[in-house]
Design a protein around this motif. Sequence first.
Motif, mmCIF file in Angstrom:
data_model
loop_
_atom_site.group_PDB
_atom_site.id
_atom_site.type_symbol
_atom_site.label_atom_id
_atom_site.label_comp_id
_atom_site.label_asym_id
_atom_site.label_seq_id
_atom_site.Cartn_x
_atom_site.Cartn_y
_atom_site.Cartn_z
ATOM 1 N N VAL A 167 0.835 -1.212 0.000
ATOM 2 C CA VAL A 167 0.000 0.000 0.000
ATOM 3 C C VAL A 167 0.871 1.265 0.000
ATOM 4 C CG1 VAL A 167 -1.737 1.308 1.302
ATOM 5 C CG2 VAL A 167 -1.968 -1.171 1.033
ATOM 6 N N CYS A 168 2.023 1.205 0.686
ATOM 7 C CA CYS A 168 2.859 2.410 0.748
ATOM 8 C C CYS A 168 3.417 2.766 -0.633
ATOM 9 C CB CYS A 168 3.974 2.267 1.779
ATOM 10 S SG CYS A 168 5.074 0.889 1.493
ATOM 11 N N ALA A 169 3.472 1.800 -1.538
ATOM 12 C CA ALA A 169 3.988 2.086 -2.886
ATOM 13 C C ALA A 169 2.861 2.341 -3.894
ATOM 14 C CB ALA A 169 4.857 0.923 -3.364
ATOM 15 N N TYR A 170 1.791 1.555 -3.822
ATOM 16 C CA TYR A 170 0.762 1.599 -4.883
ATOM 17 C C TYR A 170 -0.636 1.960 -4.405
ATOM 18 C CZ TYR A 170 4.404 -1.087 -7.267
ATOM 19 O OH TYR A 170 5.589 -1.506 -7.805
ATOM 20 N N GLY A 171 -0.844 2.048 -3.111
ATOM 21 C CA GLY A 171 -2.191 2.291 -2.598
ATOM 22 C C GLY A 171 -2.957 0.991 -2.405
ATOM 23 N N ASP A 172 -4.179 1.120 -1.877
ATOM 24 C CA ASP A 172 -4.983 -0.075 -1.585
ATOM 25 C C ASP A 172 -5.689 -0.565 -2.855
ATOM 26 O OD1 ASP A 172 -6.914 1.862 -1.925
ATOM 27 O OD2 ASP A 172 -7.474 1.945 0.185
ATOM 28 N N THR A 173 -6.534 -1.592 -2.719
ATOM 29 C CA THR A 173 -7.188 -2.171 -3.900
ATOM 30 C C THR A 173 -8.012 -1.128 -4.646
ATOM 31 O OG1 THR A 173 -7.225 -4.364 -2.888
ATOM 32 C CG2 THR A 173 -8.775 -3.978 -4.691
ATOM 33 N N ARG A 174 -8.684 -0.262 -3.881
ATOM 34 C CA ARG A 174 -9.517 0.779 -4.519
ATOM 35 C C ARG A 174 -8.727 1.555 -5.579
ATOM 36 N NH1 ARG A 174 -14.025 2.827 -2.824
ATOM 37 N NH2 ARG A 174 -13.860 1.972 -0.738
ATOM 38 N N ARG A 175 -7.456 1.788 -5.289
ATOM 39 C CA ARG A 175 -6.649 2.573 -6.241
ATOM 40 C C ARG A 175 -6.312 1.791 -7.511
ATOM 41 N NH1 ARG A 175 -1.657 5.726 -5.169
ATOM 42 N NH2 ARG A 175 -2.002 6.098 -7.368
ATOM 43 N N GLN A 176 -6.493 0.479 -7.471
ATOM 44 C CA GLN A 176 -6.166 -0.320 -8.656
ATOM 45 C C GLN A 176 -7.395 -0.542 -9.541
ATOM 46 O OE1 GLN A 176 -2.912 -0.670 -8.106
ATOM 47 N NE2 GLN A 176 -3.252 -0.151 -5.936
ATOM 48 N N VAL A 177 -8.587 -0.327 -8.966
ATOM 49 C CA VAL A 177 -9.804 -0.700 -9.685
ATOM 50 C C VAL A 177 -10.239 0.425 -10.615
ATOM 51 C CG1 VAL A 177 -12.204 -1.433 -9.450
ATOM 52 C CG2 VAL A 177 -10.519 -2.183 -7.776
ATOM 53 N N VAL A 178 -10.200 0.151 -11.905
ATOM 54 C CA VAL A 178 -10.616 1.138 -12.905
ATOM 55 C C VAL A 178 -12.109 0.974 -13.209
ATOM 56 C CG1 VAL A 178 -10.162 2.005 -15.239
ATOM 57 C CG2 VAL A 178 -8.303 0.995 -13.908
ATOM 58 N N GLY A 179 -12.586 -0.253 -13.155
ATOM 59 C CA GLY A 179 -13.999 -0.505 -13.424
ATOM 60 C C GLY A 179 -14.392 -1.878 -12.911
ATOM 61 N N LEU A 180 -15.699 -2.096 -12.822
ATOM 62 C CA LEU A 180 -16.194 -3.359 -12.264
ATOM 63 C C LEU A 180 -17.339 -3.911 -13.081
ATOM 64 C CD1 LEU A 180 -16.698 -3.054 -8.402
ATOM 65 C CD2 LEU A 180 -14.897 -4.247 -9.625
ATOM 66 N N GLU A 181 -17.511 -5.214 -12.967
ATOM 67 C CA GLU A 181 -18.737 -5.863 -13.408
ATOM 68 C C GLU A 181 -19.316 -6.526 -12.157
ATOM 69 O OE1 GLU A 181 -19.284 -8.838 -17.009
ATOM 70 O OE2 GLU A 181 -18.759 -9.889 -15.157
ATOM 71 N N ALA A 182 -20.619 -6.350 -11.952
ATOM 72 C CA ALA A 182 -21.226 -6.920 -10.743
ATOM 73 C C ALA A 182 -22.685 -7.256 -10.993
ATOM 74 C CB ALA A 182 -21.116 -5.928 -9.582
ATOM 75 N N VAL A 183 -23.157 -8.214 -10.216
ATOM 76 C CA VAL A 183 -24.570 -8.591 -10.252
ATOM 77 C C VAL A 183 -25.242 -7.949 -9.048
ATOM 78 C CG1 VAL A 183 -26.183 -10.520 -10.068
ATOM 79 C CG2 VAL A 183 -24.077 -10.775 -11.411
ATOM 80 N N LEU A 184 -26.324 -7.227 -9.292
ATOM 81 C CA LEU A 184 -27.048 -6.573 -8.196
ATOM 82 C C LEU A 184 -28.087 -7.539 -7.607
ATOM 83 C CD1 LEU A 184 -27.457 -2.968 -9.661
ATOM 84 C CD2 LEU A 184 -25.603 -3.928 -8.273
ATOM 85 N N ALA A 185 -28.723 -7.103 -6.534
ATOM 86 C CA ALA A 185 -29.607 -8.000 -5.775
ATOM 87 C C ALA A 185 -30.789 -8.515 -6.586
ATOM 88 C CB ALA A 185 -30.104 -7.282 -4.525
ATOM 89 N N ASP A 186 -31.196 -7.760 -7.607
ATOM 90 C CA ASP A 186 -32.337 -8.212 -8.425
ATOM 91 C C ASP A 186 -31.881 -9.064 -9.605
ATOM 92 O OD1 ASP A 186 -31.091 -6.377 -10.012
ATOM 93 O OD2 ASP A 186 -32.835 -5.074 -10.298
ATOM 94 N N GLY A 187 -30.575 -9.347 -9.669
ATOM 95 C CA GLY A 187 -30.056 -10.180 -10.756
ATOM 96 C C GLY A 187 -29.612 -9.366 -11.967
ATOM 97 N N SER A 188 -29.770 -8.048 -11.923
ATOM 98 C CA SER A 188 -29.293 -7.250 -13.062
ATOM 99 C C SER A 188 -27.769 -7.140 -13.007
ATOM 100 C CB SER A 188 -29.942 -5.855 -13.076
ATOM 101 O OG SER A 188 -29.653 -5.189 -11.868
ATOM 102 N N VAL A 189 -27.169 -6.958 -14.204
ATOM 103 C CA VAL A 189 -25.703 -6.908 -14.283
ATOM 104 C C VAL A 189 -25.282 -5.482 -14.624
ATOM 105 C CG1 VAL A 189 -23.663 -7.751 -15.525
ATOM 106 C CG2 VAL A 189 -25.571 -9.306 -15.060
ATOM 107 N N ILE A 190 -24.374 -4.912 -13.818
ATOM 108 C CA ILE A 190 -23.786 -3.630 -14.210
ATOM 109 C C ILE A 190 -22.347 -3.920 -14.629
ATOM 110 C CG2 ILE A 190 -25.294 -2.154 -12.823
ATOM 111 C CD1 ILE A 190 -23.079 -1.976 -10.741
ATOM 112 N N SER A 191 -21.985 -3.357 -15.782
ATOM 113 C CA SER A 191 -20.665 -3.685 -16.321
ATOM 114 C C SER A 191 -19.985 -2.413 -16.780
ATOM 115 C CB SER A 191 -20.828 -4.649 -17.498
ATOM 116 O OG SER A 191 -19.543 -5.034 -17.932
ATOM 117 N N HIS A 192 -18.792 -2.186 -16.256
ATOM 118 C CA HIS A 192 -18.063 -0.956 -16.560
ATOM 119 C C HIS A 192 -16.588 -1.342 -16.668
ATOM 120 C CE1 HIS A 192 -19.172 3.246 -16.857
ATOM 121 N NE2 HIS A 192 -18.004 3.582 -16.344
#
Length: 426
Positions: free
Chosen positions: A153-178
Amino acid sequence: MSLERRLRAIVGDSHVLTDPDTHAAYVLDWTRRWSGRARLVVRPGSTAQTAAVVQACAADGTPVVTQGGNTGLVGGGIPHGEPPPVLLSTRRLTRLDPVDPVAGQVTAGAGVTLGRLHEHARAAGWAYGVDLAARDSATVGGTVATNAGGVRVCAYGDTRRQVVGLEAVLADGSVISHLGGLVKDNTGYDLTGLLTGSEGTLGVVTAARLRLWPPPPPGVTLLLGCDSVTAALALLPRSGLRAAELMLAAGVELVQRVSGLPAPLACAWPVYLLLETAELPDLPAGVDAAVSPRLWAYRERHTEAISTLGVPHKLDVALPLGRLAAFVEEVVELTAPHHTFLFGHVAEGNLHVNVVGPPPDDTSVDEAVLRLVAGYGGSISAEHGIGIAKAPLLALNRSAAEIAAMRSLKRALDPEGLLNPGVLLA
Ligand code: 2HG
Ligand code: ZN
């Protein structure tokens, strides 16, 4: 059709585990402190299957607990509550696209382990910025969902700093993809940022678009013996730092005993500082130091060595650096007569307070330590998340207005409370 039959139709019979004897690896955490019961374990093999699984569970009113490599330390991926939830394992979501050499990015499925991601990036001439001792089990999905930290983390930051975009399934089963990889993209709410660190409570992460880094040139790993935490902090280099890990005598001696490693330095010290730096830093005369990448073993073996003594109470906290030394003294006093081990990522003030002695279900020591941390202006969760372990104590760090806003977000995205109930928000 029953939920079980529906899930079998979606993922195939061999990926629905209904026999409790096959659940052991999923319903007990690594520390043995958190355990639960799952109605069944389901292992979708694609995003579409994950969406169909979540949709089927929602239609049935059955809660879903998402689990990656089961290396979490706050019970966030362990099923809990009644009726027993479905445990959704993301380990089969192992998509790993070729590295994009122009952008320096890669798209990885939630089930890809950090170890595999590191190898994949390395083979293409790049490096991934998050690393931790559980790298061969911990997954992209789990580390994104918990915004994992680790030793870089002292060199690159935490995971949040590495994430440019996500794909995820929401509670109703819909998919958001970025997953397009745009680093400038100012088009409304930052759903990627919201889901990162949401611990499975707002959606099931199925893939991530991750930033990569040019691999660093070879550096040096050195271990320094110090008289005190204050002395160790004074030795932290101001530049070129790639890792900075603090350990105390009790932990280093335990690792030696359990693993048979020799004493790391000419004499024993109360405090040890493990540094990885771009080049050998200037050290004051007389500092006891050793140089070798093998010195990492003294740090990385802490977790397993501590577990040989019993079920540890793991309290992952962060303190303002200026108050770290005073906190260390006070927490050791507070937790006596138990065995207390302190180690961690000191450049960020992140300490892992491990206490062995109190029964696993006795939370009094946890609460006492976390209240002390809050009193010092620290964080009750630096990098492991809140899980079920710390959900009742979230108000130590977050105001009533902040918690109300979090609850509103949860209600908006998961109105029936089906995703990881009891995690993060008690
Ligand atoms: C580490 O830094 C992990 O090794 C685990 O965050 C910490 O075992 C622990 O308490
Ligand atoms: Zn850590």
